[in-house]
Write an enzyme that holds these catalytic residues in place. Structure first.
Site, mmCIF file in Angstrom:
data_model
loop_
_atom_site.group_PDB
_atom_site.id
_atom_site.type_symbol
_atom_site.label_atom_id
_atom_site.label_comp_id
_atom_site.label_asym_id
_atom_site.label_seq_id
_atom_site.Cartn_x
_atom_site.Cartn_y
_atom_site.Cartn_z
ATOM 1 N N GLY A 1 0.829 -1.197 0.000
ATOM 2 C CA GLY A 1 0.000 0.000 0.000
ATOM 3 C C GLY A 1 0.864 1.247 0.000
ATOM 4 N N GLY A 40 0.684 5.715 -0.017
ATOM 5 C CA GLY A 40 -0.081 6.949 0.067
ATOM 6 C C GLY A 40 0.868 8.123 -0.091
ATOM 7 N N THR A 53 3.679 4.389 3.623
ATOM 8 C CA THR A 53 3.783 3.173 2.824
ATOM 9 C C THR A 53 3.493 1.994 3.742
ATOM 10 O OG1 THR A 53 5.513 4.181 1.484
ATOM 11 C CG2 THR A 53 5.322 1.802 1.356
ATOM 12 N N VAL A 54 2.842 0.973 3.213
ATOM 13 C CA VAL A 54 2.602 -0.241 3.997
ATOM 14 C C VAL A 54 3.346 -1.393 3.339
ATOM 15 C CG1 VAL A 54 0.897 -1.797 4.996
ATOM 16 C CG2 VAL A 54 0.330 0.607 4.650
ATOM 17 N N ASP A 113 -14.035 6.252 9.194
ATOM 18 C CA ASP A 113 -13.558 6.050 7.821
ATOM 19 C C ASP A 113 -13.838 4.620 7.368
ATOM 20 O OD1 ASP A 113 -12.448 6.805 5.401
ATOM 21 O OD2 ASP A 113 -10.383 6.435 6.024
#
Length: 309
Positions: free
Chosen positions: A50, A52, A56-57, A166
């Site tokens: 992931g 953004g 980061t993932v 969310d």
């Protein structure tokens, strides 16, 4: 944007978990220099799952947990100041106190000069959004099972004074047994009850437009528990229809759509009881069903008779 695919142990406080430079012998110091901060904690980074704008993932192998974990890596240089000072500490504080089979478990937070690492359970089967994209629609039996798990997770949070704010398909991850795991508490807030027991209103308008309740979209102070319920209704619609109920590409049109009764596509054919529940969730605040009402709903409680289709 993919969310952290992430399992909670005994969490360590962010600063206490930071890499220590205590007194060491020369050989130990030399060895320590060769290890990254994460490696010194027993985490060995793998692929990115992931990304953004400032986080980061990545999957990592954990010696301590004897398997894979997910690590959200937040850059202090890229992240906005209010995120670093307000939302990130709140996220860590909130998730440390939560432990439920349908929540991604927090394991540890490690802070350095340049980054914050949040170590989480790894949910290896991706997100609900991935499944919808692959399967196009989710049959009602599967949707019911996953929706029940989502309700369990959200009710658990609400009972502990935590609102997620969310909830969306990207933040519903799947573990090895294909169980829902609610993740990404970046907008979560704790202690939502005021001292006199009255609901405490939120004025932070966060989350995704397509999943946002009418009161959030109108920018008025809102009760976050009921906004979470609305988002759960959007998730249920997305599962059974393979698309979102509201188009968020035009804000003015979106406001109109969420203010009217839900428009259901002709296909696929969905049971009247399922549509009825969606209508009760995606309703104005005064008439919106609560979690206790969802639990008693006909579609939610339906159990098929074995051998009868």
């Amino acid at each position: 944007m993919p969310s952290p695919v992430a399992s909670v142990h005994q969490p360590s406080p962010p600063n206490a978990a930071a890499h220590s430079h205590g007194t060491q012998s020369a050989p130990e110091a030399d060895k320590e220099k060769k290890l990254s901060v994460l490696e010194s904690h027993g985490y060995f980074l793998g692929k990115t799952i992931g990304t953004g704008s400032y986080a980061t993932v990545r999957v990592a192998h954990s010696e301590r947990h004897e398997g894979s974990v997910a690590i959200k890596i937040v850059s202090k240089f890229s992240a906005p100041a209010d995120y670093l000072k307000k939302f990130l500490p709140r996220e860590i504080q909130v998730v440390k106190g939560l432990r439920h089979p349908n929540l991604i478990r927090f394991l540890q937070a490690i802070e350095t000069t340049h980054r914050v690492y949040i170590v989480m359970e790894y949910a290896e089967n991706g997100s609900l959004l991935d499944i919808i994209r692959k399967d196009q629609v989710i049959d009602e039996s599967r949707a019911r099972r996953w929706f029940r798990q989502l309700v369990d997770a959200v009710e658990y949070c609400h009972e502990r004074g935590v609102v997620h704010r969310d909830i969306k398909c990207e933040n519903l991850l799947m573990d090895a047994e294909w169980r829902i795991k609610l993740s990404d508490f970046g907008f979560a807030r704790g202690h939502v009850r005021s001292k006199n027991g009255q609901p405490s209103l939120s004025e932070t308008y966060c989350g995704s437009y397509a999943y946002a309740s009418p009161e959030i979209l109108r920018g008025i102070p809102y009760q976050p528990e009921y906004a979470d319920v609305w988002s759960m209704g959007v998730v249920l619609f997305a599962m059974v229809y393979g698309r979102l109920p509201f188009d968020d590409s035009n804000y003015k049109e979106l406001i109109k759509q969420v203010s009217n009764k839900v428009s259901f596509p002709k296909d696929p054919k969905i049971s009247s009881t399922c549509k009825s529940l969606i209508n009760k969730i995606l309703a104005p605040l005064k008439s919106r069903i609560r979690i206790s009402g969802i639990r008693g709903d006909a579609w939610y409680t339906f159990e098929p008779v074995p051998g009868i289709i």
